[in-house]
Design a protein around this motif. Sequence first.
Motif, PDB file in Angstrom:
ATOM      1  N   ASP A  33       0.829  -1.209   0.000  1.00 21.87           N
ATOM      2  CA  ASP A  33       0.000   0.000   0.000  1.00 21.87           C
ATOM      3  C   ASP A  33       0.858   1.251   0.000  1.00 21.87           C
ATOM      4  O   ASP A  33       2.033   1.229   0.353  1.00 21.87           O
ATOM      5  N   ASP A  34       0.228   2.357  -0.386  1.00 19.34           N
ATOM      6  CA  ASP A  34       0.911   3.635  -0.354  1.00 19.34           C
ATOM      7  C   ASP A  34       0.174   4.528   0.634  1.00 19.34           C
ATOM      8  O   ASP A  34      -0.980   4.871   0.392  1.00 19.34           O
ATOM      9  N   PRO A  35       0.747   4.868   1.778  1.00 23.09           N
ATOM     10  CA  PRO A  35       2.090   4.537   2.230  1.00 23.09           C
ATOM     11  C   PRO A  35       2.154   3.101   2.775  1.00 23.09           C
ATOM     12  O   PRO A  35       1.135   2.573   3.205  1.00 23.09           O
ATOM     13  N   PRO A  36       3.340   2.517   2.762  1.00 23.73           N
ATOM     14  CA  PRO A  36       3.491   1.137   3.274  1.00 23.73           C
ATOM     15  C   PRO A  36       3.124   1.080   4.747  1.00 23.73           C
ATOM     16  O   PRO A  36       3.328   2.029   5.494  1.00 23.73           O
TER      17      PRO A  36
END
Length: 186
Positions: free
Chosen positions: A177-180
């Motif tokens: 995902d963004d952000p991790p």
Amino acid sequence: MTLPQVAEATGFYSCQEVESEEFRGLLRQVVKERQDYCVLKKELGRFWRTISISPFSNNMVASDIRDPLYRFVHKILAATLIGRHEGDNKVNQHSLFCLMCMVERRPANLASILAWSLARPKKGGRQSRLYGGPYIMMLAANLGIFADYPAERMHTGAAPSLMELRSFEMARIVTWDDPPAWEAVI
């Protein structure tokens, strides 16, 4: 040094803490027969069977640990706190004991673990090594550990390397995902 002296010298525990019953009751090591403040080897075997795809033995390897986060934590333990030279992927009882205490939230005596790690290389003969990052090396220097080692046996180990985010993502330690974000421990 006594264990309470090591505990105070490293700064892990205060003078008041080492005099407490809680400090005296912390887990210290793995044993075959029941002893106070120790974990039985069969308890360690039970823990290994819950996290691994292989049986408990003298030939355990970290790549058999199912959870990538546990594999990563084991690697950190093996490369810093646990002085060993069995190989990058080897799991010994000492590193497994530390991992078990962390995973099962069992209070362990950090000073005892460090003292064992620092004393072990003295018994190892010609091939003995003292592993650890800058913090462990600073502790060893401040405790006078290096005075016991001949200069000709001291050498620099491999330089540490940084891991990129992609490596953590591929090991499924963090999400894509963004952000991790950290993955949940299974």
